[in-house]
Write a protein that holds these residues in place. Structure first.
Motif, PDB file in Angstrom:
ATOM      1  N   GLY A 280       0.827  -1.206   0.000  1.00  0.00           N
ATOM      2  CA  GLY A 280       0.000   0.000   0.000  1.00  0.00           C
ATOM      3  C   GLY A 280       0.853   1.244   0.000  1.00  0.00           C
ATOM      4  N   GLY A 281       0.575   2.137   0.928  1.00  0.00           N
ATOM      5  CA  GLY A 281       1.355   3.359   1.014  1.00  0.00           C
ATOM      6  C   GLY A 281       1.046   4.346  -0.098  1.00  0.00           C
ATOM      7  N   SER A 282      -0.189   4.335  -0.613  1.00  0.00           N
ATOM      8  CA  SER A 282      -0.570   5.245  -1.693  1.00  0.00           C
ATOM      9  C   SER A 282      -0.439   6.697  -1.263  1.00  0.00           C
ATOM     10  CB  SER A 282      -2.019   4.970  -2.107  1.00  0.00           C
ATOM     11  OG  SER A 282      -2.500   6.012  -2.920  1.00  0.00           O
ATOM     12  N   GLN A 283      -0.115   7.563  -2.218  1.00  0.00           N
ATOM     13  CA  GLN A 283      -0.022   8.986  -1.939  1.00  0.00           C
ATOM     14  C   GLN A 283      -1.391   9.656  -1.888  1.00  0.00           C
ATOM     15  OE1 GLN A 283       2.729  11.017  -4.460  1.00  0.00           O
ATOM     16  NE2 GLN A 283       4.433   9.666  -3.977  1.00  0.00           N
ATOM     17  N   THR A 285      -4.895   9.819  -0.045  1.00  0.00           N
ATOM     18  CA  THR A 285      -5.457   9.407   1.235  1.00  0.00           C
ATOM     19  C   THR A 285      -6.970   9.213   1.122  1.00  0.00           C
ATOM     20  OG1 THR A 285      -5.873  11.656   1.967  1.00  0.00           O
ATOM     21  CG2 THR A 285      -3.682  10.750   2.405  1.00  0.00           C
ATOM     22  N   TYR A 294      -4.349   2.326   2.484  1.00  0.00           N
ATOM     23  CA  TYR A 294      -3.794   1.143   3.144  1.00  0.00           C
ATOM     24  C   TYR A 294      -2.274   1.244   3.144  1.00  0.00           C
ATOM     25  CZ  TYR A 294      -2.535  -3.729   3.980  1.00  0.00           C
ATOM     26  OH  TYR A 294      -1.979  -4.887   4.480  1.00  0.00           O
ATOM     27  N   ASP A 295      -1.659   1.044   4.303  1.00  0.00           N
ATOM     28  CA  ASP A 295      -0.204   1.163   4.387  1.00  0.00           C
ATOM     29  C   ASP A 295       0.306   0.223   5.471  1.00  0.00           C
ATOM     30  OD1 ASP A 295       2.408   1.882   4.213  1.00  0.00           O
ATOM     31  OD2 ASP A 295       2.144   3.949   4.873  1.00  0.00           O
ATOM     32  N   GLY A 297       3.484  -2.623   5.275  1.00  0.00           N
ATOM     33  CA  GLY A 297       4.414  -3.348   4.428  1.00  0.00           C
ATOM     34  C   GLY A 297       5.254  -4.399   5.116  1.00  0.00           C
ATOM     35  N   THR A 318       5.410   0.819   8.317  1.00  0.00           N
ATOM     36  CA  THR A 318       4.668   1.381   7.193  1.00  0.00           C
ATOM     37  C   THR A 318       5.605   2.221   6.331  1.00  0.00           C
ATOM     38  OG1 THR A 318       4.028   3.327   8.472  1.00  0.00           O
ATOM     39  CG2 THR A 318       2.553   1.418   8.559  1.00  0.00           C
ATOM     40  N   GLY A 319       5.067   2.733   5.216  1.00  0.00           N
ATOM     41  CA  GLY A 319       5.814   3.658   4.371  1.00  0.00           C
ATOM     42  C   GLY A 319       6.906   3.037   3.534  1.00  0.00           C
ATOM     43  N   ALA A 322       4.427   0.835  -2.501  1.00  0.00           N
ATOM     44  CA  ALA A 322       3.154   0.251  -2.920  1.00  0.00           C
ATOM     45  C   ALA A 322       3.262  -1.246  -3.147  1.00  0.00           C
ATOM     46  CB  ALA A 322       2.656   0.944  -4.189  1.00  0.00           C
ATOM     47  N   GLU A 342       7.107   2.170  -5.983  1.00  0.00           N
ATOM     48  CA  GLU A 342       6.188   3.131  -5.391  1.00  0.00           C
ATOM     49  C   GLU A 342       5.222   3.638  -6.449  1.00  0.00           C
ATOM     50  OE1 GLU A 342       4.096   4.859  -2.997  1.00  0.00           O
ATOM     51  OE2 GLU A 342       5.982   4.373  -2.017  1.00  0.00           O
TER      52      GLU A 342
END
Length: 353
Positions: A280-283, A285, A294-295, A297, A318-319, A322, A342
């Protein structure tokens, strides 16, 4: 549309090398089976003291592990010596010499994605010296247990095992007041579609117990353990232990690691770490009105000594990106390296591409 920035890792082999000839089948339908760790190296020693080094590689479409001799000068010209039939579509292969009690075995484990299984193979080297193998068992890691969601009975038929690690931390019980060390010896098998792992005995393949949130080990609890962000645990009706019971009851429940991928044991520590393939970690929100946000990893456990009444300690990271592909610790376990991509979901690209 989405634009992806990829991180590429190049491996450079030092030393002399000869020409590489192409090999392959004339007819092959590529189903994009997701290989995780399809190659490994391990050495065997004969009773007379001769040591040879072999390379083991997943031949995924042929349901086999190919074995090559790479001893000495053969490192530049790997020589095929055998083929080990395993379960359907192996995606990872792991070699480990492990001692339990007075018994030492050179074990090869094949994680079979389509077969939902792990193949156990014992390896040896004769005084000739000749490579030998014995397939001792194929262990199914699917948990077809029925459970209920919103009043509907659901039956899962496949779990898609991806990778495994061998935990080799034998229990040591020193004289009081010193505390025991070592969480035990077992395999941890990650399973993609179930967001879970299975704990198996390294020799006989039996399911081993996972500790619950009170330090107990319910029978069969290591068969299917779901990995969630807060590590909440509780027994289900069938005696299994899962993390995050709210996952079965609420749309706002604790999130689980998505598509568990590589699993590693941290050198020198009683910890195992699992990488989520779709972190996840999409830019973008959720507040922007799109179904992203969703974030999660990386997920892991620190396990106390196996006879301890203490509970596991859980941690997440997290972070990371993607999509995460693989990871590795350095020799001392002080650094963890992860490769992934990403997704730039917050940017708009050329709609015609």
């Amino acid at each position: 549309m989405k634009r992806f920035a990829a991180i590429l890792i190049l491996c450079v082999f030092l030393g002399s090398s000869g020409p590489i000839s192409a090999q392959g089948q004339t007819e092959y339908c590529n189903f994009e089976t997701p290989q995780v760790k399809p190659i490994t190296i391990g050495s065997l020693t004969s009773p007379g003291g001769t040591t040879k080094t072999f390379l083991y590689a997943c031949n995924t479409p042929d349901n086999a592990i190919e074995v090559f001799d790479i001893t000495g000068a053969l490192r530049d010209n790997p020589t095929p010596v055998d083929r080990i039939p395993v379960g359907l579509e192996p995606v990872s292969v792991v070699f480990k010499r492990i001692t339990i009690g007075s018994t030492t075995k050179d074990m090869l484990y094949s994680v079979n994605w389509l077969g939902d299984s792990v193949t156990y193979v014992e390896l040896s080297l004769t005084d000739t010296p000749q490579f030998q193998f014995v397939i001792t068992r194929e262990v199914r890691v699917t948990d077809p247990t029925a459970f209920h969601h919103a009043g509907t009975k659901i039956q899962r038929s496949d779990d898609e095992p991806m990778h495994l690690t061998v935990v080799d931390r034998p229990l040591t019980i020193p004289p009081p007041p010193q505390t025991p060390t070592g969480c035990g010896q077992f395999l941890i098998v990650t399973k993609r579609s179930a967001s879970s792992y299975t704990m198996l005995h390294p020799f006989n393949g039996t399911v081993m117990a996972a500790r619950n949130n009170t330090g107990g080990t319910p029978a069969g609890s290591g068969a299917n353990v779901i990995m969630t962000s807060n590590g909440n645990e509780g027994p289900t009706g069938n005696g299994q232990v899962v993390f995050g019971q709210a996952l079965l009851a609420s749309p706002n429940a604790t999130k689980a690691l998505k598509h568990p991928h590589t699993v590693l044991w941290r050198p020198g520590k009683d910890q195992f770490w699992v990488l989520g393939h779709k972190g996840g970690g999409s830019q973008v929100t959720p507040s922007e009105g799109l179904p992203f946000g969703y974030d999660l990893g990386l997920w892991g456990i620190e396990m106390p000594a196996s006879n301890s009444s203490l509970q596991n300690q859980y941690f997440i990271q997290t972070g990371l990106g993607a999509v995460n592909f693989n990871m590795a610790f350095n020799a001392g376990g002080s650094q963890l390296y992860i490769v992934g991509t990403e997704a730039q979901d917050g940017e708009t690209g050329n709609e015609e591409l």
